[in-house]
Write an enzyme that holds these catalytic residues in place. Structure first.
Site, mmCIF file in Angstrom:
data_model
loop_
_atom_site.group_PDB
_atom_site.id
_atom_site.type_symbol
_atom_site.label_atom_id
_atom_site.label_comp_id
_atom_site.label_asym_id
_atom_site.label_seq_id
_atom_site.Cartn_x
_atom_site.Cartn_y
_atom_site.Cartn_z
ATOM 1 N N TYR A 95 0.916 -1.299 0.005
ATOM 2 C CA TYR A 95 0.147 -0.131 0.265
ATOM 3 C C TYR A 95 0.721 1.131 0.009
ATOM 4 O O TYR A 95 0.481 2.300 -0.621
ATOM 5 C CB TYR A 95 -1.016 0.058 1.136
ATOM 6 C CG TYR A 95 -2.177 -0.874 0.826
ATOM 7 C CD1 TYR A 95 -3.278 -0.612 0.011
ATOM 8 C CD2 TYR A 95 -2.121 -2.347 1.130
ATOM 9 C CE1 TYR A 95 -4.346 -1.072 -0.163
ATOM 10 C CE2 TYR A 95 -3.406 -3.178 0.792
ATOM 11 C CZ TYR A 95 -4.612 -2.539 0.086
ATOM 12 O OH TYR A 95 -5.274 -3.328 -0.232
ATOM 13 N N GLU A 137 -8.819 -6.731 4.776
ATOM 14 C CA GLU A 137 -8.049 -7.971 4.091
ATOM 15 C C GLU A 137 -7.283 -8.779 5.205
ATOM 16 O O GLU A 137 -7.046 -10.038 4.867
ATOM 17 C CB GLU A 137 -6.966 -7.293 3.078
ATOM 18 C CG GLU A 137 -7.515 -6.961 1.826
ATOM 19 C CD GLU A 137 -6.874 -5.912 0.735
ATOM 20 O OE1 GLU A 137 -5.498 -5.927 1.290
ATOM 21 O OE2 GLU A 137 -7.285 -5.232 0.155
#
Length: 412
Positions: A95, A137
């Site tokens: 990310y 997630e």
């Protein structure tokens, strides 16, 4: 949480994103893969070449900007994408890399219009959105690994059987190489297949719907061999599966994922509508219902060009003969002479509103559909025109999500 000033700055960029969103995401992927070529092992190269991934990301960024003051509104979309991320092996460390290159792309494409205030606001917003993805997630990874028969990352499966279903679709029956149990799944879900093709530097990951009911000792995927057309290149992985992969070969699979699933708590009738290889999740749902909800009325509708391209017709017709609550209909828009001679289809032409309403006994049902994007746009338009509530309309995209705004009434 974001402060009011940051929210207003983000909202002020909405018109710019509507115009330049795809240019930004195109530049983002160029920057990303130049700096981190190892990420090519995760992303679908075909979707990149066709621009589908860029368009999908642009839509997601735009939606985030529009709903920045109520991010809970996009949580369903976050969960849908998170399922795919989990099945691909996206991790928290990815990310910050994505954030760096997304902001860099915004600055490059917008130039002087991307002020420090705008870039800082987007950096803060990205951090909040990334944290939402990472949290969801993480839960998915944990649940997937800890469930009975579950596993993390990718697991070796052997091709136990390879069955030709039509001129273009072949089923692969996959059993775990270690002989241990496998995770159950919800009908409608998919698995990711990771392929190493000889002579190529990167691995390829493709997602395929599971095409049989759960609780079997195998997973079944039914893959269409994608040939080259004017609109798209040949399917690299699908052709390799069809031409090179043999019974006894090993494929690497992620555990089942996806939020397009049959609502088994609902006892109302179900209408399953598919086009082409879009029938794979529908067959999984159908097989599950006849096994677990044998009294639940089902209308199964499949569209194909002609009989030679129609997979699993015999198995569905056999189920219809055994189960009186199941009605099956075929629609061929280019029937062959043999199709016409044997009257092997119920309708020649396209699915339209009048025909659909004539064969579906009630609007009070759950409607599920899958197929090529133009097909789904048309089905979605027909259902909305008929007054079906949005809560009863369920659909699945193969690949990046797109818009289902109706663009025509015909379906092929």
């Amino acid at each position: 949480m974001l402060n009011e000033q940051t929210i207003q700055v983000i909202k002020s960029t909405v018109p710019v994103l509507e115009i330049h969103g795809t240019a930004i995401t195109k530049r983002f992927y160029e920057r990303l893969f130049t700096s981190h070529p190892e990420l090519l092992n995760i992303f679908n190269h075909a979707n990149q070449k066709q621009g589908r991934q860029q368009a999908a990301l642009a839509n997601a960024v735009y939606a985030a900007a529009v709903h920045i003051d109520k991010l809970e509104a996009i949580i369903p979309v976050v969960k849908q994408i998170a399922h795919k991320h989990r099945s691909l092996g996206v991790r928290p460390e990815h990310y910050p890399i994505v954030g760096e290159h997304l902001l860099g792309a915004i600055k490059e494409v917008l130039g002087d219009a991307a002020t420090e205030e705008i870039l800082q606001a987007w950096a803060e917003a990205y951090g909040v959105i990334a944290d939402a993805f990472i949290g969801i997630e993480a839960q998915m990874y944990e649940q997937t690994e800890q469930q009975l028969g579950g596993w993390a990352d990718f697991r070796a499966f052997k091709v136990d059987r390879k069955v030709k279903e039509s001129d273009v679709i072949t089923s692969f029956y996959l059993i775990p190489e270690d002989g241990k149990s496998i995770a159950s799944f919800e009908p409608g879900q998919y698995i990711s297949v990771r392929m190493s093709i000889p002579g190529e530097p990167n691995t390829h990951i493709r997602q395929y719907s599971l095409s049989d009911s759960p609780e079997k000792p195998y997973y079944r995927i039914s893959v269409k061999q994608e040939v080259e057309t004017r609109d798209k290149p040949a399917g690299h992985v699908s052709n390799y599966l069809h031409q090179e992969v043999k019974e006894g070969d090993v494929l690497w699979l992620s555990a089942p994922a996806g939020d397009f699933v049959l609502d088994q708590q609902d006892e109302r009738p179900v209408v399953l509508i598919s086009g082409g290889v879009g029938l794979t999740p529908m067959v999984s749902m159908l097989n599950t219902m006849v096994e677990k909800q044998p009294h639940r009325p089902v209308t199964f509708i499949h569209a194909a060009q002609h009989g030679k391209l129609h997979a699993m017709r015999e198995s569905v017709e056999q189920l219809a003969r055994i189960h009186p609550q199941l009605s099956a209909y075929w629609c061929y828009n280019q029937p062959t002479d043999l199709d016409k001679e044997t009257n092997a289809h119920h309708r020649e032409g396209y699915i339209d509103s009048k025909w659909l309403q004539s064969i579906v006994p009630t609007r009070d049902a759950g409607f599920y559909f899958c197929g090529p994007t133009p097909f789904m746009r048309a089905v979605n338009g027909i259902l909305k025109e008929w007054g079906i509530p949005q809560s009863d309309i369920h659909f699945e995209f193969f690949g990046p999500a797109s818009s289902l705004e109706p663009v025509g009434a015909e379906i092929g």
